[in-house]
Design a protein around this motif. Structure first.
Motif, short mmCIF file in Angstrom:
data_model
loop_
_atom_site.label_atom_id
_atom_site.label_comp_id
_atom_site.label_asym_id
_atom_site.label_seq_id
_atom_site.Cartn_x
_atom_site.Cartn_y
_atom_site.Cartn_z
N TYR A 182 -4.06 2.82 -6.28
CA TYR A 182 -3.25 2.90 -7.50
C TYR A 182 -2.64 4.28 -7.56
CZ TYR A 182 -2.26 3.22 -12.53
OH TYR A 182 -1.66 3.41 -13.75
N LYS A 183 -1.32 4.35 -7.44
CA LYS A 183 -0.61 5.63 -7.46
C LYS A 183 -1.23 6.64 -6.49
CE LYS A 183 0.98 5.14 -12.27
NZ LYS A 183 0.85 5.65 -13.64
N GLY A 184 -1.52 6.19 -5.30
CA GLY A 184 -2.08 7.07 -4.28
C GLY A 184 -3.58 7.29 -4.40
N LYS A 185 -4.15 6.91 -5.54
CA LYS A 185 -5.59 7.11 -5.77
C LYS A 185 -6.38 5.91 -5.24
CE LYS A 185 -5.02 10.73 -8.58
NZ LYS A 185 -5.55 12.07 -8.33
N TYR A 186 -7.56 6.22 -4.76
CA TYR A 186 -8.45 5.17 -4.28
C TYR A 186 -9.30 4.64 -5.44
CZ TYR A 186 -12.33 2.94 -1.83
OH TYR A 186 -13.27 2.05 -1.40
N LEU A 187 -9.26 3.33 -5.65
CA LEU A 187 -10.07 2.68 -6.68
C LEU A 187 -11.19 1.87 -6.02
CD1 LEU A 187 -7.49 1.04 -9.15
CD2 LEU A 187 -8.41 3.37 -9.19
N ASP A 188 -12.34 1.89 -6.64
CA ASP A 188 -13.49 1.17 -6.09
C ASP A 188 -14.36 0.70 -7.25
OD1 ASP A 188 -16.21 0.81 -4.87
OD2 ASP A 188 -15.14 1.53 -3.08
N PHE A 189 -14.58 -0.59 -7.35
CA PHE A 189 -15.42 -1.05 -8.46
C PHE A 189 -16.21 -2.32 -8.17
CE2 PHE A 189 -12.73 -4.47 -10.17
CZ PHE A 189 -11.46 -4.12 -9.74
N VAL A 242 0.84 -1.20 0.00
CA VAL A 242 0.00 0.00 0.00
C VAL A 242 0.88 1.25 0.00
CG1 VAL A 242 -1.60 1.37 1.42
CG2 VAL A 242 -2.05 -1.07 1.02
N LEU A 243 1.92 1.23 0.83
CA LEU A 243 2.82 2.38 0.90
C LEU A 243 3.53 2.60 -0.43
CD1 LEU A 243 4.40 1.88 4.45
CD2 LEU A 243 2.69 3.58 3.78
N GLU A 244 3.90 1.50 -1.09
CA GLU A 244 4.55 1.61 -2.40
C GLU A 244 3.63 2.28 -3.42
OE1 GLU A 244 6.10 -2.24 -3.58
OE2 GLU A 244 7.39 -2.25 -1.80
N GLN A 245 2.33 2.08 -3.25
CA GLN A 245 1.34 2.71 -4.14
C GLN A 245 0.92 4.09 -3.62
OE1 GLN A 245 0.08 2.12 -7.19
NE2 GLN A 245 1.58 0.47 -7.32
N LYS A 246 1.67 4.59 -2.66
CA LYS A 246 1.42 5.92 -2.10
C LYS A 246 0.09 6.04 -1.35
CE LYS A 246 4.47 8.53 -5.19
NZ LYS A 246 5.12 7.38 -5.84
N GLY A 247 -0.36 4.93 -0.83
CA GLY A 247 -1.54 4.96 0.03
C GLY A 247 -1.13 5.35 1.45
N ILE A 248 -2.11 5.69 2.27
CA ILE A 248 -1.85 6.04 3.67
C ILE A 248 -2.17 4.81 4.52
CG2 ILE A 248 -2.53 7.53 5.59
CD1 ILE A 248 -3.30 9.65 3.40
N ALA A 249 -1.13 4.24 5.10
CA ALA A 249 -1.32 3.01 5.89
C ALA A 249 -0.86 3.25 7.33
CB ALA A 249 -0.54 1.86 5.27
N PHE A 250 -1.65 2.72 8.25
CA PHE A 250 -1.31 2.92 9.66
C PHE A 250 -1.97 1.86 10.53
CE2 PHE A 250 -4.98 5.53 8.55
CZ PHE A 250 -5.88 5.33 9.58
N VAL A 251 -1.61 1.88 11.80
CA VAL A 251 -2.31 1.02 12.76
C VAL A 251 -2.85 1.90 13.88
CG1 VAL A 251 -1.14 -1.18 12.32
CG2 VAL A 251 -0.06 0.48 13.84
N LEU A 252 -3.98 1.48 14.41
CA LEU A 252 -4.52 2.14 15.59
C LEU A 252 -4.23 1.22 16.77
CD1 LEU A 252 -7.97 3.42 14.22
CD2 LEU A 252 -5.87 4.75 14.59
#
Lengths: 203, 203
Positions: free
Chosen positions: B97-104, A131-141
């Motif tokens: 995908y590249k930081g973007k949220y995908l939903d389908f 997820v981080l590689e895809q520039k998503g925001i990942a974390f734990v609570l």
């Protein structure tokens, strides 16, 4: 395969299943905020609050189940008569916030000074890394039940600590320094978006 | 509650459950690309391809199940002995995908000139609308099995057509015009990221 015990730790044959307790695998029900709510329920409440108020769209993923046998006792209702819990391949929560992808896992401990790494599975860390590689925001609570303290802890830090630490747990002092403590509220109980906002501002 | 029939349309008592056929609710198995693979399997293969190649992280959500009774016939294995299929409250697929949220959501039809709106549930449209409000990328993958054609169709258009159209289905000609046809490949079989890229370039 996940081993699912009842909240009191004993195994019961054919006892009526309580959905609200299922998340409490292998451990006792830990009360969150003394409102008779579990940590997971508090997060679900927060997600519902955020969704209703149009602030973000985050859902808990259903528990993965391996279905073996299905009966049709009635015309309109399929009954699953044999199934098993499967290990999840991702984290439990994901969704979208201002176009950004959010992905997180929620864990709790009764420890007072550290958070055991054993709470995290290899595949979850691998997923968060992807997820981080895809520039998503990942974390734990992280919820310290005896301290009644909740932290937002970035996946980057968790992965780094997991890989490099010689300890078997995250020190509370490191979590305090590298994470963001969340102030528990009435609604949303776990205001995790506040931490996301802080991180987005500093990125 | 979802009614789950076997792929041949008949209901069978206590027959061994075939996971690969479960997605084929209320309809026959439709072959995708004459490789003995269902449309859902082709999407899962595509997701796996994208994940392995570090291109995006998209997973199918587990089927939501209402668990009623759990037995513990062995020490190490919890057996679910009574459970029911629940209606999903979101779409089936999401990720980053590249930081973007995908939903389908992926749907198929045997129709040749239109795609029935009955394939989409109100709550799915509502969910896609919420995702769009959060600036996520939401779409449906539409498979015309008899034509062996697959389209990427934006959720914005689907919601608009659903709300304004006097018809009970989307016309293929509208889908051709407003959507993006995907060329089926060996791997990934359903190259949906190509359509996402086209839309990201034009946004």
């Amino acid at each position: 395969m996940i081993i699912c015990n009842y909240p009191n730790g004993s195994k019961v044959q054919g006892k009526k299943y309580q959905p609200e307790n299922f998340s409490q695998k292998k451990r006792q029900v830990i009360e969150f905020g003394k409102r008779g709510m579990s940590f997971e329920e508090a997060i679900n409440q927060s997600n519902a609050y955020y969704l209703t108020h149009g602030l973000c769209v985050v859902h808990k993923k259903p528990t993965p189940i391996q279905i073996v046998k299905v009966d049709y006792p009635q015309r309109s209702k399929a009954k699953i008569s044999e199934a098993y819990f499967k290990q999840a391949s991702t984290t439990d929560y994901n969704g979208v916030y201002k176009g950004k992808y959010l992905d997180f896992e929620a864990k709790e401990t009764k420890q007072k000074t550290s958070f055991p790494f054993s709470n995290f599975h290899q595949h979850q860390l691998k997923h968060m890394e992807a997820v981080l590689e895809q520039k998503g925001i990942a974390f734990v609570l992280l919820f310290f039940s005896r301290l009644q303290r909740v932290f937002y802890y970035p996946a980057e830090k968790l992965i780094e600590q997991y890989r490099t630490s010689k300890r078997k747990s995250l020190k509370l002092s490191d979590i305090e320094q590298e994470g963001i403590e969340l102030t528990i509220k009435i609604a949303p109980q776990i205001p995790y978006l506040e931490a996301v906002d802080i991180l987005l501002r500093t990125c």
